[in-house]
Design a protein around this motif. Structure first.
Motif, PDB file in Angstrom:
ATOM      1  N   UNK A  67      29.946 101.343  41.468  1.00  0.00           N
ATOM      2  CA  UNK A  67      30.600 101.406  42.781  1.00  0.00           C
ATOM      3  C   UNK A  67      32.047 101.859  42.580  1.00  0.00           C
ATOM      4  N   UNK A  68      33.025 101.106  43.094  1.00  0.00           N
ATOM      5  CA  UNK A  68      34.420 101.528  42.990  1.00  0.00           C
ATOM      6  C   UNK A  68      35.093 100.996  41.734  1.00  0.00           C
ATOM      7  N   UNK A  69      34.347 100.358  40.852  1.00  0.00           N
ATOM      8  CA  UNK A  69      34.933  99.802  39.626  1.00  0.00           C
ATOM      9  C   UNK A  69      35.498 100.910  38.740  1.00  0.00           C
ATOM     10  N   UNK A  70      34.736 101.957  38.537  1.00  0.00           N
ATOM     11  CA  UNK A  70      35.203 103.071  37.708  1.00  0.00           C
ATOM     12  C   UNK A  70      35.032 104.359  38.503  1.00  0.00           C
ATOM     13  N   UNK A  71      36.125 104.862  39.050  1.00  0.00           N
ATOM     14  CA  UNK A  71      36.068 106.056  39.884  1.00  0.00           C
ATOM     15  C   UNK A  71      37.109 107.069  39.398  1.00  0.00           C
ATOM     16  N   UNK A  72      37.080 108.237  39.970  1.00  0.00           N
ATOM     17  CA  UNK A  72      37.969 109.309  39.511  1.00  0.00           C
ATOM     18  C   UNK A  72      39.286 109.354  40.283  1.00  0.00           C
ATOM     19  N   UNK A  73      39.308 108.771  41.444  1.00  0.00           N
ATOM     20  CA  UNK A  73      40.538 108.623  42.234  1.00  0.00           C
ATOM     21  C   UNK A  73      40.649 107.158  42.604  1.00  0.00           C
ATOM     22  N   UNK A  74      41.774 106.543  42.276  1.00  0.00           N
ATOM     23  CA  UNK A  74      41.895 105.108  42.489  1.00  0.00           C
ATOM     24  C   UNK A  74      43.366 104.757  42.688  1.00  0.00           C
ATOM     25  N   UNK A  75      43.618 103.550  43.153  1.00  0.00           N
ATOM     26  CA  UNK A  75      44.990 103.090  43.358  1.00  0.00           C
ATOM     27  C   UNK A  75      45.327 102.000  42.360  1.00  0.00           C
ATOM     28  N   UNK A 127      42.008 111.153  25.719  1.00  0.00           N
ATOM     29  CA  UNK A 127      40.689 111.786  25.690  1.00  0.00           C
ATOM     30  C   UNK A 127      39.635 110.761  25.321  1.00  0.00           C
ATOM     31  N   UNK A 128      38.416 111.033  25.744  1.00  0.00           N
ATOM     32  CA  UNK A 128      37.273 110.177  25.424  1.00  0.00           C
ATOM     33  C   UNK A 128      36.238 110.992  24.664  1.00  0.00           C
ATOM     34  N   UNK A 129      35.511 110.347  23.745  1.00  0.00           N
ATOM     35  CA  UNK A 129      34.401 111.043  23.085  1.00  0.00           C
ATOM     36  C   UNK A 129      33.252 111.249  24.067  1.00  0.00           C
ATOM     37  N   UNK A 130      32.761 112.487  24.132  1.00  0.00           N
ATOM     38  CA  UNK A 130      31.743 112.867  25.111  1.00  0.00           C
ATOM     39  C   UNK A 130      30.450 113.279  24.437  1.00  0.00           C
ATOM     40  N   UNK A 189      37.165 114.933  25.049  1.00  0.00           N
ATOM     41  CA  UNK A 189      37.282 115.501  26.390  1.00  0.00           C
ATOM     42  C   UNK A 189      38.495 114.872  27.070  1.00  0.00           C
ATOM     43  N   UNK A 190      39.489 115.678  27.497  1.00  0.00           N
ATOM     44  CA  UNK A 190      40.690 115.147  28.125  1.00  0.00           C
ATOM     45  C   UNK A 190      40.399 114.712  29.554  1.00  0.00           C
ATOM     46  N   UNK A 191      40.954 113.574  29.927  1.00  0.00           N
ATOM     47  CA  UNK A 191      40.618 112.957  31.210  1.00  0.00           C
ATOM     48  C   UNK A 191      41.544 113.357  32.356  1.00  0.00           C
ATOM     49  N   UNK A 192      42.569 114.155  32.081  1.00  0.00           N
ATOM     50  CA  UNK A 192      43.511 114.486  33.156  1.00  0.00           C
ATOM     51  C   UNK A 192      43.030 115.671  33.993  1.00  0.00           C
ATOM     52  N   UNK A 193      43.242 115.564  35.303  1.00  0.00           N
ATOM     53  CA  UNK A 193      42.970 116.675  36.209  1.00  0.00           C
ATOM     54  C   UNK A 193      44.124 117.658  36.132  1.00  0.00           C
ATOM     55  N   UNK A 194      43.800 118.943  35.991  1.00  0.00           N
ATOM     56  CA  UNK A 194      44.818 119.984  35.943  1.00  0.00           C
ATOM     57  C   UNK A 194      44.875 120.733  37.267  1.00  0.00           C
ATOM     58  N   UNK A 245      39.553 112.001  35.222  1.00  0.00           N
ATOM     59  CA  UNK A 245      38.293 112.737  35.293  1.00  0.00           C
ATOM     60  C   UNK A 245      37.223 112.016  34.485  1.00  0.00           C
ATOM     61  N   UNK A 246      36.860 110.825  34.962  1.00  0.00           N
ATOM     62  CA  UNK A 246      35.875 109.992  34.279  1.00  0.00           C
ATOM     63  C   UNK A 246      34.555 110.748  34.129  1.00  0.00           C
ATOM     64  N   UNK A 247      33.989 110.642  32.947  1.00  0.00           N
ATOM     65  CA  UNK A 247      32.742 111.341  32.669  1.00  0.00           C
ATOM     66  C   UNK A 247      31.574 110.660  33.373  1.00  0.00           C
TER      67      UNK A 247
END
Length: 545
Positions: free
Chosen positions: A295-303, A96-99, A232-237, A288-290
């Motif tokens: 650009x593509x450096x920090x995204x919610x779907x990545x490889x 989780x991250x502080x939001x 805030x939990x970062x995992x997609x459910x 689930x990045x807040x």
């Protein structure tokens, strides 16, 4: 050569779309923040980088300290695993991250990202300019935020009434300037210099009632005040099965590593590997990045490209240092300049409780320069993961060393890099600007990784030139990724290939029928060389080796 007016990062983003490397996902619907699609050139570049990593990790792994090839095998695990996986790994309870939420525009921000976002904030930079403070070649944005500012109330009010209303509608100073100024004036009475660091001044401008709330953290978007941080939990459910209830809840994996740990025992039992050995995997992860950004450096779907290296407990630190050096060497081998890489050793008091050592391999990104940002992490995770999964699954995950007559839970060293970030590194490292060329912008991608290896052109669509060019194309396409192009002037065709990073262009011209030779242009030098038709394949093989 004149300097481009726009930032390097904005030029890379623009070129990426113009040439079909990367598009905003769902763009016709306005896009979806944190999601990106790789276009025709982008997916080819990404696949080339992935294949190079796979070759160098699995098919032809590096030599170990004893001079012998390491043993590394591959895995492709499921994106959705048993939900207990993420309880064992700590992701359900601790990922989780502080939001913080803006009370005015309602946008969410990761608390640790807010200072960085303030350095990029349009309204904050605009206000700084009004106070006659601005970043220069000798004053970075970081230093500017700490710069002492002589507060000029008249200029500040003028800014609030003009630019502030548009750029920072949530800012207390814009909404209620009299109240905000009175609080600031009260504190300024004891300030002999009548100046404050810019960052502190911005907090004053976001605060209505300092005596009640204390200084507020301003919103990077609208200037409104932010709430206190909350987790805030970062995992997609999601849910597996027809019934959607707590029992059917599953998660999209936030990393590929756990799938490797779950199959460790099967790999030991069904293959001939034994410690030290590695298991490598390339695959998609979801977080689930807040505040997805850059650009593509920090995204919610990545490889990711991850490898878990299992070893005897007493050898863990040796392998940790080995993999840090090896991964630094690998990034250099694909075309990254040594001076753009940096090893950041995580201090002992900042390590995860299970880690005996972690190093971030950092790169000088366009948005961090002259500083660095994370590219890949190399972590010595000890036996934490296998012990956790053993406890939660009630399965024994010990390794029995029959030769030494002992059993132990292997320790793990994990080099984990982002394939998506790797593509951004290639684009950042390759981007060149030279107004003397047909296209001022061009990409100097390492030839073996370039999405298109060869451009093949007839100079004109007559006199037998297209027929020879097409025959050459049909031959070379069996071995290399080629593009046949017969449209527009030869200069414009060269420009298109330069922007795509194509290392060589082959032109069939009016002399070809006479001398049975073609002109081959080198992307990097823009020089041209005459090569006999029957020597072209050998020439290309040598240059692309």
């Amino acid at each position: 050569m004149s300097k481009p007016e726009t930032s390097l990062m904005s030029r890379i983003v623009s070129l990426s779309k113009r040439r079909g490397f990367i598009y905003q996902a769902s763009e016709i619907y306005g896009g979806l923040n944190g999601f990106w699609d790789f276009g025709p050139l982008g997916c080819q570049l990404k696949n080339n980088l992935r294949d190079q990593w796979w070759h160098d990790m699995v098919e032809c792994p590096p030599l170990g300290p004893d001079g012998k090839p390491l043993s590394i095998v591959g895995l492709d695990s499921s994106i959705i695993q048993h939900p207990r996986t993420w309880h064992a790994s700590g992701h359900v309870g601790g990922f989780a991250d502080p939001m913080q939420t803006c009370r005015h525009c309602k946008k969410l921000f990761r608390a640790d990202h807010v200072p960085d976002l303030m350095r990029e904030s349009k309204w904050a930079l605009s206000f700084a300019e009004a106070m006659q403070v601005a970043a220069t070649d000798t004053l970075s944005v970081d230093a500017m935020m700490g710069e002492a500012v002589l507060f000029d109330a008249a200029k500040a009010l003028q800014w609030a009434q003009r630019k502030g209303k548009k750029l920072a509608p949530g800012l207390a100073f814009v909404r209620k300037p009299d109240i905000t100024l009175s609080g600031l004036a009260e504190d300024m009475k004891a300030n002999a210099t009548q100046s404050l660091p810019l960052a502190s001044l911005l907090s004053y401008l976001a605060t209505e009632q300092k005596n009640i709330t204390g200084l507020q953290t301003p919103c990077p978007e609208c200037g409104g005040d932010l709430t206190e941080p909350r987790m805030f939990n970062l995992m997609f459910e999601t849910h597996a099965g027809v019934v959607q209830d707590e029992a059917s809840k599953v998660y999209l994996r936030p990393e590929t590593a756990q799938g490797i740990f779950l199959q460790y025992k099967n790999i030991i039992d069904t293959t001939r590997v034994k410690p030290p050995f590695g298991v490598a995997q390339v695959g998609k992860s979801f977080r689930n990045e807040v505040t997805p950004r850059n650009f593509i450096f920090r995204s919610r779907e990545f490889e990711q490209m991850e490898m878990e290296f299992f070893c005897a407990p007493e050898d863990g630190m040796m392998w940790y240092e080995f993999w840090v050096a090896e991964r630094m060497r690998w990034w250099e081998s694909i075309g990254c300049k040594k001076e753009n890489l940096y090893r950041h050793v995580i201090p002992e008091d900042e390590l995860a409780h299970y880690s005996k050592g972690t190093s971030d391999i950092e790169y000088r990104w366009p948005f961090t320069a002259p500083g660095f940002g994370e590219l890949e992490g190399v972590a010595y995770r000890t036996d934490y993961d296998l012990k956790q999964h053993s406890e939660f699954s009630k399965q024994t995950l010990d390794y029995i060393d029959q030769e030494a007559g002992r059993r132990y839970v292997p320790h793990v060293v994990e080099p984990a890099s982002g394939l998506t970030r790797g593509v951004l590194l290639l684009l950042s490292e390759a981007y060149q600007y030279d107004e003397s060329r047909a296209s001022p912008e061009w990409l100097k991608i390492k030839p073996s990784l370039a999405p298109i290896k060869l451009g093949i052109f007839p100079l004109m669509n007559k006199d037998g030139m297209p027929e020879i060019a097409e025959k050459l194309y049909m031959d070379l396409r069996q071995t290399y990724t080629c593009q046949y192009d017969a449209k527009q002037s030869i200069g414009k065709r060269y420009a298109r290939m330069d922007e795509a990073g194509t290392p060589f262009c082959i032109t069939v011209d009016g002399e070809t029928l006479k001398d049975q030779a073609v002109t081959i242009r080198n992307r990097d030098t823009a020089t041209q060389e005459r090569v006999a038709l029957d020597k072209v394949r050998a020439y290309v093989a040598e240059k692309l080796a």
